[in-house]
Design a protein around this motif. Structure first.
Motif, PDB file in Angstrom:
ATOM      1  N   ILE A 201       0.763  -1.101   0.124  1.00  0.00           N
ATOM      2  CA  ILE A 201       0.230  -0.134   0.011  1.00  0.00           C
ATOM      3  C   ILE A 201       1.069   1.295   0.003  1.00  0.00           C
ATOM      4  O   ILE A 201       1.574   1.484   1.007  1.00  0.00           O
ATOM      5  CB  ILE A 201      -0.998  -0.006   1.214  1.00  0.00           C
ATOM      6  N   ASP A 202       0.881   1.730  -0.882  1.00  0.00           N
ATOM      7  CA  ASP A 202       1.879   2.950  -1.221  1.00  0.00           C
ATOM      8  C   ASP A 202       1.335   4.091  -2.083  1.00  0.00           C
ATOM      9  O   ASP A 202      -0.002   4.053  -2.323  1.00  0.00           O
ATOM     10  CB  ASP A 202       3.179   2.473  -1.988  1.00  0.00           C
ATOM     11  N   GLU A 203       2.011   4.824  -2.927  1.00  0.00           N
ATOM     12  CA  GLU A 203       1.461   5.881  -3.698  1.00  0.00           C
ATOM     13  C   GLU A 203       0.924   5.415  -4.942  1.00  0.00           C
ATOM     14  O   GLU A 203       0.134   5.823  -5.687  1.00  0.00           O
ATOM     15  CB  GLU A 203       2.491   6.888  -4.250  1.00  0.00           C
ATOM     16  N   ARG A 204       1.151   3.968  -5.284  1.00  0.00           N
ATOM     17  CA  ARG A 204       0.258   3.178  -6.532  1.00  0.00           C
ATOM     18  C   ARG A 204      -1.264   2.982  -6.110  1.00  0.00           C
ATOM     19  O   ARG A 204      -1.961   2.429  -7.087  1.00  0.00           O
ATOM     20  CB  ARG A 204       0.991   2.015  -6.665  1.00  0.00           C
ATOM     21  N   ILE A 205      -1.715   3.080  -4.959  1.00  0.00           N
ATOM     22  CA  ILE A 205      -2.933   2.749  -4.560  1.00  0.00           C
ATOM     23  C   ILE A 205      -3.960   3.971  -4.312  1.00  0.00           C
ATOM     24  O   ILE A 205      -3.626   4.814  -3.966  1.00  0.00           O
ATOM     25  CB  ILE A 205      -2.890   1.942  -3.198  1.00  0.00           C
ATOM     26  N   ASP A 206      -5.100   3.713  -5.006  1.00  0.00           N
ATOM     27  CA  ASP A 206      -6.146   5.015  -5.121  1.00  0.00           C
ATOM     28  C   ASP A 206      -6.767   4.878  -4.008  1.00  0.00           C
ATOM     29  O   ASP A 206      -7.868   4.202  -3.808  1.00  0.00           O
ATOM     30  CB  ASP A 206      -6.843   4.588  -6.443  1.00  0.00           C
ATOM     31  N   LEU A 207      -6.262   5.698  -2.912  1.00  0.00           N
ATOM     32  CA  LEU A 207      -6.967   5.584  -1.602  1.00  0.00           C
ATOM     33  C   LEU A 207      -8.439   6.162  -1.302  1.00  0.00           C
ATOM     34  O   LEU A 207      -9.390   5.906  -0.786  1.00  0.00           O
ATOM     35  CB  LEU A 207      -6.188   6.329  -0.659  1.00  0.00           C
ATOM     36  N   GLN A 208      -8.485   7.367  -2.557  1.00  0.00           N
ATOM     37  CA  GLN A 208     -10.145   7.887  -2.652  1.00  0.00           C
ATOM     38  C   GLN A 208     -11.082   6.798  -3.138  1.00  0.00           C
ATOM     39  O   GLN A 208     -12.238   6.939  -2.922  1.00  0.00           O
ATOM     40  CB  GLN A 208      -9.976   9.245  -3.544  1.00  0.00           C
ATOM     41  N   LEU A 209     -10.443   6.021  -4.063  1.00  0.00           N
ATOM     42  CA  LEU A 209     -11.260   4.893  -4.653  1.00  0.00           C
ATOM     43  C   LEU A 209     -11.786   4.003  -3.629  1.00  0.00           C
ATOM     44  O   LEU A 209     -13.021   3.670  -3.687  1.00  0.00           O
ATOM     45  CB  LEU A 209     -10.416   4.274  -5.574  1.00  0.00           C
ATOM     46  N   ILE A 210     -10.868   3.544  -2.713  1.00  0.00           N
ATOM     47  CA  ILE A 210     -10.989   2.675  -1.522  1.00  0.00           C
ATOM     48  C   ILE A 210     -11.988   3.315  -0.426  1.00  0.00           C
ATOM     49  O   ILE A 210     -13.323   2.732  -0.184  1.00  0.00           O
ATOM     50  CB  ILE A 210      -9.889   2.212  -0.605  1.00  0.00           C
ATOM     51  N   ALA A 211     -11.981   4.752  -0.419  1.00  0.00           N
ATOM     52  CA  ALA A 211     -13.089   5.366   0.388  1.00  0.00           C
ATOM     53  C   ALA A 211     -14.398   5.656  -0.244  1.00  0.00           C
ATOM     54  O   ALA A 211     -15.381   5.161   0.293  1.00  0.00           O
ATOM     55  CB  ALA A 211     -12.656   6.660   0.727  1.00  0.00           C
ATOM     56  N   GLY A 212     -14.120   5.931  -1.579  1.00  0.00           N
ATOM     57  CA  GLY A 212     -15.534   5.955  -2.160  1.00  0.00           C
ATOM     58  C   GLY A 212     -16.319   4.558  -2.415  1.00  0.00           C
ATOM     59  O   GLY A 212     -17.482   4.778  -2.217  1.00  0.00           O
ATOM     60  N   ILE A 213     -15.679   3.510  -2.747  1.00  0.00           N
ATOM     61  CA  ILE A 213     -16.149   2.262  -2.496  1.00  0.00           C
ATOM     62  C   ILE A 213     -16.987   2.003  -0.971  1.00  0.00           C
ATOM     63  O   ILE A 213     -18.136   1.693  -1.013  1.00  0.00           O
ATOM     64  CB  ILE A 213     -15.297   1.019  -2.906  1.00  0.00           C
ATOM     65  N   ALA A 214     -16.137   2.262  -0.047  1.00  0.00           N
ATOM     66  CA  ALA A 214     -16.677   1.951   1.524  1.00  0.00           C
ATOM     67  C   ALA A 214     -17.963   2.836   1.661  1.00  0.00           C
ATOM     68  O   ALA A 214     -18.874   2.277   2.464  1.00  0.00           O
ATOM     69  CB  ALA A 214     -15.691   2.341   2.261  1.00  0.00           C
ATOM     70  N   ASP A 215     -17.837   4.110   1.210  1.00  0.00           N
ATOM     71  CA  ASP A 215     -18.882   5.069   1.508  1.00  0.00           C
ATOM     72  C   ASP A 215     -20.353   4.628   0.791  1.00  0.00           C
ATOM     73  O   ASP A 215     -21.228   4.874   1.110  1.00  0.00           O
ATOM     74  CB  ASP A 215     -18.455   6.254   1.198  1.00  0.00           C
ATOM     75  N   ALA A 216     -20.014   4.167  -0.466  1.00  0.00           N
ATOM     76  CA  ALA A 216     -21.088   4.055  -1.360  1.00  0.00           C
ATOM     77  C   ALA A 216     -21.851   2.372  -0.856  1.00  0.00           C
ATOM     78  O   ALA A 216     -23.234   2.711  -1.033  1.00  0.00           O
ATOM     79  CB  ALA A 216     -20.904   3.495  -2.957  1.00  0.00           C
ATOM     80  N   ARG A 217     -21.344   1.857  -0.477  1.00  0.00           N
ATOM     81  CA  ARG A 217     -21.729   0.592   0.124  1.00  0.00           C
ATOM     82  C   ARG A 217     -21.385   0.009   1.553  1.00  0.00           C
ATOM     83  O   ARG A 217     -20.426  -0.341   1.707  1.00  0.00           O
ATOM     84  CB  ARG A 217     -21.338  -0.611  -0.681  1.00  0.00           C
ATOM     85  N   PRO A 218     -21.958   0.884   2.653  1.00  0.00           N
ATOM     86  CA  PRO A 218     -21.457   0.633   4.041  1.00  0.00           C
ATOM     87  C   PRO A 218     -21.716  -0.825   4.652  1.00  0.00           C
ATOM     88  O   PRO A 218     -21.051  -0.941   5.507  1.00  0.00           O
ATOM     89  CB  PRO A 218     -22.343   1.623   4.767  1.00  0.00           C
ATOM     90  N   GLU A 219     -22.422  -1.500   3.675  1.00  0.00           N
ATOM     91  CA  GLU A 219     -22.719  -2.882   4.334  1.00  0.00           C
ATOM     92  C   GLU A 219     -21.770  -3.828   3.714  1.00  0.00           C
ATOM     93  O   GLU A 219     -21.559  -5.049   4.286  1.00  0.00           O
ATOM     94  CB  GLU A 219     -24.137  -3.422   3.897  1.00  0.00           C
ATOM     95  N   TRP A 220     -20.843  -3.358   2.750  1.00  0.00           N
ATOM     96  CA  TRP A 220     -19.617  -3.900   2.350  1.00  0.00           C
ATOM     97  C   TRP A 220     -18.489  -3.776   3.222  1.00  0.00           C
ATOM     98  O   TRP A 220     -18.262  -2.784   3.594  1.00  0.00           O
ATOM     99  CB  TRP A 220     -19.318  -3.639   0.866  1.00  0.00           C
ATOM    100  N   GLN A 221     -17.631  -5.023   3.413  1.00  0.00           N
ATOM    101  CA  GLN A 221     -16.432  -4.759   4.159  1.00  0.00           C
ATOM    102  C   GLN A 221     -15.313  -4.718   3.091  1.00  0.00           C
ATOM    103  O   GLN A 221     -14.963  -5.673   2.342  1.00  0.00           O
ATOM    104  CB  GLN A 221     -16.413  -6.025   5.088  1.00  0.00           C
ATOM    105  N   VAL A 222     -14.427  -3.805   3.346  1.00  0.00           N
ATOM    106  CA  VAL A 222     -13.190  -3.691   2.520  1.00  0.00           C
ATOM    107  C   VAL A 222     -11.989  -4.209   3.187  1.00  0.00           C
ATOM    108  O   VAL A 222     -11.713  -3.369   4.197  1.00  0.00           O
ATOM    109  CB  VAL A 222     -13.170  -2.022   1.930  1.00  0.00           C
ATOM    110  N   VAL A 223     -11.292  -5.105   2.680  1.00  0.00           N
ATOM    111  CA  VAL A 223     -10.161  -5.772   3.689  1.00  0.00           C
ATOM    112  C   VAL A 223      -8.871  -5.347   2.747  1.00  0.00           C
ATOM    113  O   VAL A 223      -8.737  -5.583   1.799  1.00  0.00           O
ATOM    114  CB  VAL A 223     -10.494  -7.378   3.645  1.00  0.00           C
ATOM    115  N   MET A 224      -8.095  -4.694   3.421  1.00  0.00           N
ATOM    116  CA  MET A 224      -6.657  -4.254   3.061  1.00  0.00           C
ATOM    117  C   MET A 224      -5.645  -4.990   3.613  1.00  0.00           C
ATOM    118  O   MET A 224      -5.515  -4.880   4.804  1.00  0.00           O
ATOM    119  CB  MET A 224      -6.772  -2.785   3.054  1.00  0.00           C
TER     120      MET A 224
END
Length: 397
Positions: A201-224
């Motif tokens: 997990i470094d500058e190559r990962i789109d952290l805003q994309l991860i946040a956007g997925i989690a916000d759009a589907r709070p019932e989903w669990q995002v495991v990093m």
């Protein structure tokens, strides 16, 4: 060739990836010495020797200097430490393999029988890359006998820069990443559906994309799953449904992946990802798991027919919705398509093909009857060019 001496910018005990896969297999044919970049700030200059795998020893230099990486300030001590270790081991007939051009000046006192460059990443595009790296790569390409690239994009970018260059994209150990393994204990308190990523997990990962997925589907669990490097951990989005599990062992990765409903390739599209060939793409497939990716070229071109390519969080959410809604028959069809792809590649086959090319290069060297001293002179000239580039860069920084 009796021994393979490798200079790497990566620690052997960091994420288990291309160097570990290839070199642990090559150690079955030749003894391998894996020289890491120096650990700075030591009380004394020394090399720590670690048996990492059958036939493979890691040499970890500890130096008193404070600079990080294969810095020019370490050149003299590195040359001395490596030369002493080679003499102590009575290593005579050897080739030198580079994972980074920055190590080139460290090797200019050696007398190898040949030189290899495995260009697994475009390191000059990474955050904090030394400005002299590109000049040092030019010097390395000038003297290398054979060059490998870690993906099709890198190959296309460099194929006109060396007469003996070969593309070897990421592969997979399908037996290790097999389907239907028991769930990992760290998933115990994480409900489903689970979306997962494993890797650095470094500058190559789109952290805003991860946040956007989690916000759009709070019932989903995002495991990093993976170590956070070169970025402040505080930059990682914090949500109740995002789980940062840190670095896990290579042995445990299949248990994580098998516990995910959808796998993620959430890469930012920037200079550091322009040439990447993500190893995890095939690892996800070997577990029979569907995945969604951003438009990474080395994912789009070979795997776009089985991996949905999306641009943003909304696209990822829609693609994941579609995957989660698949019927059992659709899931089976997709799993069969993934299994077909996996059947065409393996790290065993990749390592064997590379070793065959190395032996061809060795035979070509022997046919020219070039003594080791002449090869050493070539290496010294290239290293001198690289060292001068480093000095210019330091003078202007």
């Amino acid at each position: 060739m009796q021994t393979l001496i490798v200079f790497s910018h990566l620690r052997w005990n960091f994420v288990y990836q291309r160097p570990q896969h290839l070199l642990s297999r090559m150690a079955g044919r030749w003894p391998v010495v894996f020289i890491e970049e120096p650990v700075p700030g030591a009380a004394e200059d020394r090399i720590e020797r670690i048996t990492a795998a059958p036939g493979l020893e890691v040499w970890r230099p500890h130096v008193r200097g404070a600079e990080h990486g294969f810095h020019p300030a370490h050149k003299a001590v590195m040359q001395r430490l490596v030369a002493q270790a080679i003499a102590a081991q009575e290593i005579e007939d050897y080739w030198v393999w580079f994972y980074t051009p920055m190590a080139l000046p460290m090797a200019d006192k050696l007398e190898p029988q040949g030189l290899i460059y495995d260009c697994m990443d475009e390191l000059s595009a990474f955050r904090g890359a030394p400005p002299e790296l590109l000049d040092q790569e030019i010097a390395l390409l000038r003297v290398a006998d054979v060059v490998f690239t870690g993906g099709r994009s890198l190959y296309n970018a460099k194929k006109h820069r060396h007469p003996n260059i070969h593309c070897f994209p990421s592969s997979v150990d399908a037996l290790h990443f097999r389907r239907d393994m028991a769930d990992h204990p760290l998933h115990k308190d994480i409900a489903g559906p689970r979306l997962g990523y494993c890797g650095v997990i470094d500058e190559r990962i789109d952290l805003q994309l991860i946040a956007g997925i989690a916000d759009a589907r709070p019932e989903w669990q995002v495991v990093m799953v993976g170590p956070t490097v070169k970025i402040d951990p505080a930059q990682r989005p914090q949500r109740p449904n995002i789980h940062w599990l840190g670095q896990q062992s290579y042995q445990d990765l299949p248990a994580f992946i098998n516990g995910w409903d959808v796998c993620l390739l959430p890469f930012a599209l920037n200079d550091s990802t322009r040439y990447i060939s993500p190893t995890k793409t095939l690892e996800y497939m070997a577990c029979g798991k569907p995945s969604v990716s951003t438009a990474i070229r080395d994912v789009v071109e070979p795997y776009g027919h089985v991996v949905p390519i999306r641009d943003d969080a909304a696209g990822f959410v829609a693609a994941c919705d579609d995957i989660l809604a698949r019927t059992p028959a659709q899931r089976q069809d997709h799993a069969r398509a993934l299994a077909d792809l996996i059947s065409r590649t393996s790290w065993d086959a990749t390592a064997t093909a590379m070793m065959d090319l190395m032996q061809e290069a060795e035979a070509a060297r022997e046919a020219k009857e070039l003594p080791a001293a002449d090869i050493a002179a070539e290496l010294a000239r290239a290293s001198g060019t690289a060292a001068r580039a480093a000095a210019r860069a330091m003078a202007t920084s």
